[in-house]
Scaffold this motif. Structure first.
Motif, PDB file in Angstrom:
ATOM      1  N   ALA A  72      -1.504  -9.035   0.056  1.00  0.00           N
ATOM      2  CA  ALA A  72      -0.199  -8.417   0.252  1.00  0.00           C
ATOM      3  C   ALA A  72       0.383  -7.928  -1.069  1.00  0.00           C
ATOM      4  O   ALA A  72       0.976  -6.841  -1.130  1.00  0.00           O
ATOM      5  N   VAL A  73       0.205  -8.700  -2.141  1.00  0.00           N
ATOM      6  CA  VAL A  73       0.763  -8.293  -3.435  1.00  0.00           C
ATOM      7  C   VAL A  73       0.152  -6.983  -3.925  1.00  0.00           C
ATOM      8  O   VAL A  73       0.792  -6.224  -4.649  1.00  0.00           O
ATOM      9  N   ALA A  74      -1.076  -6.688  -3.532  1.00  0.00           N
ATOM     10  CA  ALA A  74      -1.729  -5.444  -3.947  1.00  0.00           C
ATOM     11  C   ALA A  74      -1.178  -4.234  -3.199  1.00  0.00           C
ATOM     12  O   ALA A  74      -1.404  -3.097  -3.616  1.00  0.00           O
ATOM     13  N   ALA A  75      -0.447  -4.473  -2.119  1.00  0.00           N
ATOM     14  CA  ALA A  75       0.104  -3.371  -1.332  1.00  0.00           C
ATOM     15  C   ALA A  75       1.537  -3.035  -1.728  1.00  0.00           C
ATOM     16  O   ALA A  75       2.120  -2.092  -1.192  1.00  0.00           O
ATOM     17  N   GLU A  76       2.092  -3.786  -2.672  1.00  0.00           N
ATOM     18  CA  GLU A  76       3.465  -3.513  -3.095  1.00  0.00           C
ATOM     19  C   GLU A  76       3.550  -2.112  -3.693  1.00  0.00           C
ATOM     20  O   GLU A  76       2.688  -1.695  -4.461  1.00  0.00           O
ATOM     21  N   GLY A  77       4.582  -1.372  -3.297  1.00  0.00           N
ATOM     22  CA  GLY A  77       4.791  -0.024  -3.800  1.00  0.00           C
ATOM     23  C   GLY A  77       3.965   1.031  -3.099  1.00  0.00           C
ATOM     24  O   GLY A  77       4.028   2.207  -3.453  1.00  0.00           O
ATOM     25  N   ARG A  78       3.188   0.643  -2.114  1.00  0.00           N
ATOM     26  CA  ARG A  78       2.353   1.598  -1.385  1.00  0.00           C
ATOM     27  C   ARG A  78       2.917   1.781   0.017  1.00  0.00           C
ATOM     28  O   ARG A  78       3.659   0.948   0.517  1.00  0.00           O
ATOM     29  N   GLU A  79       2.558   2.864   0.664  1.00  0.00           N
ATOM     30  CA  GLU A  79       3.041   3.178   2.007  1.00  0.00           C
ATOM     31  C   GLU A  79       2.083   2.569   3.027  1.00  0.00           C
ATOM     32  O   GLU A  79       0.935   2.990   3.138  1.00  0.00           O
ATOM     33  N   ILE A  80       2.575   1.589   3.768  1.00  0.00           N
ATOM     34  CA  ILE A  80       1.767   0.888   4.756  1.00  0.00           C
ATOM     35  C   ILE A  80       2.182   1.359   6.146  1.00  0.00           C
ATOM     36  O   ILE A  80       3.369   1.390   6.466  1.00  0.00           O
ATOM     37  N   THR A  81       1.202   1.711   6.967  1.00  0.00           N
ATOM     38  CA  THR A  81       1.487   2.098   8.352  1.00  0.00           C
ATOM     39  C   THR A  81       0.674   1.195   9.263  1.00  0.00           C
ATOM     40  O   THR A  81      -0.543   1.110   9.141  1.00  0.00           O
ATOM     41  N   THR A  82       1.371   0.529  10.167  1.00  0.00           N
ATOM     42  CA  THR A  82       0.722  -0.296  11.178  1.00  0.00           C
ATOM     43  C   THR A  82       0.807   0.442  12.508  1.00  0.00           C
ATOM     44  O   THR A  82       1.452   1.491  12.616  1.00  0.00           O
ATOM     45  N   ILE A  83       0.206  -0.122  13.533  1.00  0.00           N
ATOM     46  CA  ILE A  83       0.239   0.510  14.855  1.00  0.00           C
ATOM     47  C   ILE A  83       1.673   0.718  15.332  1.00  0.00           C
ATOM     48  O   ILE A  83       1.965   1.679  16.027  1.00  0.00           O
TER      49      ILE A  83
END
Length: 196
Positions: A72-83
């Motif tokens: 999760a920490v590696a996804a900070e600042g990135r655009e995450i899209t879930t279903i």
């Protein structure tokens, strides 16, 4: 001077489906567990928890990621899209609609990961990225067709225990056709608006 004590947690901000979520999190927490256990976004499924089945696929900066192997920490600042974030309000994403129309799901457990993966597959193909089965890789080859073999290869990281593969390939092909039509109509519409 004594060294600063090491810490195994941080407060992070995740941008998920256009909404910012602030949470303290252990550095070892996977993106999948953060989504499901901390943020109650349970559309993303936990399958094998080893990155082999694709049930946990989400989009990070519009590229597919198996969230069970991503921190999760590696996804900070990135655009995450879930279903939960692929539809536009009450209007289903074209991939979702194609899965519904062509019965590209059975039990539905793998469907969120399949849909997220299919969205990325269509964009990857439209951008000209080859797969392992792309026949002509020469620079002057031009766009290659998104054949059933291409779709199967590109979707091979997503498993369906029910065996809905034939319908899934058909659904991805239909959604890709609609995506291609929308891309060709957009410049034409823009050109008309510029002339008027």
């Amino acid at each position: 001077m004594a060294p600063a004590p090491s810490t195994t947690s941080s407060a992070i901000t995740l941008n998920i489906n256009g909404e910012k979520h602030h949470l303290p999190i252990d550095h070892r927490t996977t993106l999948l567990d953060a989504l499901r256990e901390r943020l109650d976004l349970t559309g993303t499924k936990k399958g094998c928890d080893q990155g082999q089945c694709g049930a946990c696929t989400v989009l990070v900066d519009r590229r597919r990621v198996v969230s069970c192997l991503s921190l999760a920490v590696a996804a900070e600042g990135r655009e995450i899209t879930t279903i939960e974030g692929v539809a536009e309000g009450d209007e289903l994403h074209p991939v979702q609609q194609a899965f519904l129309d062509l019965d590209g799901y059975q039990c539905g457990y793998c469907t969120p990961g399949q849909i997220c993966s299919a969205i990325a597959v269509i964009e990857e193909h439209a951008a000209g990225r080859p797969s392992a089965v792309t026949e002509d890789l020469s620079p002057d080859a031009g766009p290659q067709p998104l054949t059933p073999d291409e779709i199967r290869e590109r979707m091979s990281g997503n498993l369906c225990r029910c065996g809905a593969y034939v319908s899934i390939v058909q659904a991805v092909a239909r959604a890709a056709e609609e995506h291609a039509e929308a891309r060709t109509e957009a410049p034409a519409t823009a050109a008309k608006g510029a002339v008027a």
